[in-house]
Design a protein around this motif. Sequence first.
Motif, short mmCIF file in Angstrom:
data_model
loop_
_atom_site.label_atom_id
_atom_site.label_comp_id
_atom_site.label_asym_id
_atom_site.label_seq_id
_atom_site.Cartn_x
_atom_site.Cartn_y
_atom_site.Cartn_z
N MET A 338 0.83 -1.20 0.00
CA MET A 338 0.00 0.00 0.00
C MET A 338 0.87 1.25 0.00
N ALA A 339 0.52 2.18 -0.89
CA ALA A 339 1.15 3.51 -0.91
C ALA A 339 0.19 4.49 -0.25
N PHE A 340 0.66 5.23 0.76
CA PHE A 340 -0.15 6.23 1.44
C PHE A 340 0.03 7.57 0.73
N VAL A 341 -1.08 8.13 0.28
CA VAL A 341 -1.05 9.36 -0.51
C VAL A 341 -1.76 10.48 0.25
N ARG A 342 -1.07 11.58 0.48
CA ARG A 342 -1.69 12.79 1.02
C ARG A 342 -2.22 13.58 -0.16
N ILE A 343 -3.54 13.82 -0.18
CA ILE A 343 -4.14 14.61 -1.25
C ILE A 343 -3.92 16.09 -0.95
N VAL A 344 -3.34 16.77 -1.90
CA VAL A 344 -3.00 18.19 -1.72
C VAL A 344 -4.07 19.10 -2.29
N SER A 345 -4.61 18.74 -3.44
CA SER A 345 -5.61 19.62 -4.07
C SER A 345 -6.69 18.80 -4.75
N GLY A 346 -7.86 19.44 -4.88
CA GLY A 346 -8.94 18.87 -5.66
C GLY A 346 -9.63 17.69 -5.00
N LYS A 347 -10.24 16.89 -5.84
CA LYS A 347 -11.07 15.76 -5.41
C LYS A 347 -10.56 14.48 -6.06
N PHE A 348 -10.45 13.44 -5.25
CA PHE A 348 -10.09 12.12 -5.75
C PHE A 348 -11.35 11.30 -5.99
N THR A 349 -11.40 10.60 -7.10
CA THR A 349 -12.50 9.69 -7.41
C THR A 349 -11.91 8.34 -7.79
N ARG A 350 -12.40 7.29 -7.16
CA ARG A 350 -11.87 5.95 -7.44
C ARG A 350 -12.02 5.60 -8.91
N GLY A 351 -10.96 5.09 -9.50
CA GLY A 351 -10.96 4.74 -10.91
C GLY A 351 -10.41 5.83 -11.81
N MET A 352 -10.12 7.01 -11.23
CA MET A 352 -9.59 8.10 -12.03
C MET A 352 -8.15 7.77 -12.47
N THR A 353 -7.69 8.45 -13.49
CA THR A 353 -6.32 8.29 -13.99
C THR A 353 -5.48 9.48 -13.55
N ALA A 354 -4.30 9.19 -13.03
CA ALA A 354 -3.39 10.24 -12.59
C ALA A 354 -2.02 10.00 -13.20
N THR A 355 -1.25 11.07 -13.34
CA THR A 355 0.09 10.98 -13.89
C THR A 355 1.11 10.84 -12.76
N LEU A 356 1.99 9.87 -12.88
CA LEU A 356 3.10 9.72 -11.95
C LEU A 356 4.23 10.61 -12.46
N ALA A 357 4.48 11.71 -11.76
CA ALA A 357 5.38 12.75 -12.25
C ALA A 357 6.79 12.23 -12.53
N ARG A 358 7.28 11.31 -11.74
CA ARG A 358 8.66 10.83 -11.90
C ARG A 358 8.88 10.13 -13.23
N THR A 359 7.86 9.41 -13.70
CA THR A 359 8.00 8.65 -14.94
C THR A 359 7.19 9.21 -16.09
N GLY A 360 6.20 10.08 -15.77
CA GLY A 360 5.29 10.58 -16.81
C GLY A 360 4.24 9.56 -17.20
N ALA A 362 0.82 7.32 -16.98
CA ALA A 362 -0.55 7.43 -16.49
C ALA A 362 -0.91 6.16 -15.73
N ILE A 363 -1.47 6.31 -14.53
CA ILE A 363 -1.83 5.17 -13.69
C ILE A 363 -3.29 5.31 -13.28
N ARG A 364 -4.04 4.24 -13.44
CA ARG A 364 -5.45 4.23 -13.03
C ARG A 364 -5.51 3.88 -11.55
N LEU A 365 -6.11 4.75 -10.76
CA LEU A 365 -6.19 4.57 -9.31
C LEU A 365 -7.51 3.89 -8.96
N ALA A 366 -7.57 2.59 -9.20
CA ALA A 366 -8.82 1.85 -9.04
C ALA A 366 -8.94 1.20 -7.67
N ASN A 367 -7.82 0.73 -7.12
CA ASN A 367 -7.85 0.00 -5.86
C ASN A 367 -7.43 0.95 -4.73
#
Length: 552
Positions: A338-360, A362-367
Amino acid sequence: MTTQKEISRRRTFAIVSHPDAGKTTLTEKLLLYGGALHLAGSVTARKKERATVSDWMELERKRGISVSSTVLNFDYGGYHVNLLDTPGHNDFSEDTYRVLTAVDSVIMVIDGGKGIENQTRKLFEVCRRRNTPVFTFVNKMDRPALGTLELLDEIERVLKIGAYPMNLPLGSGGDFRGILDRKTGQAHFYERTPGGTFRAPVATHGGLSDPVVKDALSPTVYAALCEEMEMVEHAGVSFSPDDVLAGRTTPVFFGSAANNFGVQLLLDGFLGYSPPPVARANAAGGTIPVTAAPAADSADIDNANTADNNLIDPNFETFSGFVFKIQANMDPRHRDRMAFVRIVSGKFTRGMTATLARTGKAIRLANSSNVFGRERTTVDEAYAGDVIGVMGTDSFRIGDTLSGAPGIVYDEIPSFPPECFAYIHNPSPANYKRFREGLTQLVQEGLVKLYDIPSGHQKISLLGAVGPLQFDLVQYRLESEYNAASRLEQTDWTIVKRIQTKDGAPADEKGLHIPMGAKMALDKDDCQVLLFPGDWHMNFFIEHNKEVTLAD
């Protein structure tokens, strides 16, 4: 409820202290008020008593100390509270420092009989550098304690911060009778309760002039209390919410966490004066597009489509956050991560796609999970200020940034050089795969650092840690989670430095003047490092090797 209102009711904080000041006990009492627990645990629980929720790891229960940070959350008084319990032991301070990057404020627990201790001072300095608001709870007032004015003076003198007592203790130890709330003038009388179960304290509104208060105290204690009240009223710092938010003043509360006395006043006062989620620095700068952001409510759009390139506001509509902790095998039935993520801005929705800045990538945040100690439940939505757990990917590293659009990078996580080093060996060749898998995972969690020392045609693994207790935890988790025994071999090295050449090419070891006792190794990025037994050896190397430099 609009996104902006959801964000405004978030309170995300950590509890820090020197070991044995009562941090974990206070954590569980706070959970009682939020309805998250119905029975308080104890770090010294008997077999039939409930074990603490925050100390979920078996090693923590055996030793009676916290060795891993824990996320807990609950609702109370219209607020959604994210509470991060932290390790108290100095050997695990790096984990605590990472947690402090993910919170907006801190409750500092002080043992009333001991005052400011070494670990408390270190943790406070981290908060000071980050301008984090600090609230203070002076615990164990039902035991012999230092004088009230002495404690307040020590906080101001040692920590160099204004100390404003929100309430004053009515005696201490055997003479402890309760606390006097300065804001309301109400005296709350102390009553010991079995197991610290909650009981509403008897109270009176007459303040010091109330005969009930005077009769409850001995003449000596009453006279001292009157003197203390006069001193704090006329010579103490004045209370300013702005000074609290700026980290210039710490509100001070007194009580006994073990007996659940003064805890509710602390919780109510903290929620009333602590900040909602705060803006974070964007290390990337540049223009931030918002086209990929989730839709927001119309009432939230005041600054949702604009962002300071160097500062990301929590109400900025683009989702963003950073990974501050990675933990494996929280569920013994599964080999999870498990990766613990502190949300800094906006709204998180399960299943959304986010960019991993280090690699560029796109990762789907489903679980995604809402975490409560060891337990987890699926989370469909979360907001700035929340902490969520993301499962099912090996892509994350501590410090990674996730965002709904490119152009956002958070550089929040500090790194500390190890001061203890030990070889780790696999005594059973048949368990090599389990041994390497477990060791790799624990290094990714940031529990220890791993170095490779060339030896003939193979490499010997060397662990680096802030404190030796981390080595014990590595061995324990290898055995309990991966069924892999290990053997440690202590070394004399205390300093590690990275070697830098002028052209960036690897240094020629044969051309270096390396003092006796020092050793060259490779870090996790295959960069050359030097291990030294002490400052003399390091200074000798610097003096005799002008063509290279050393860096942390």
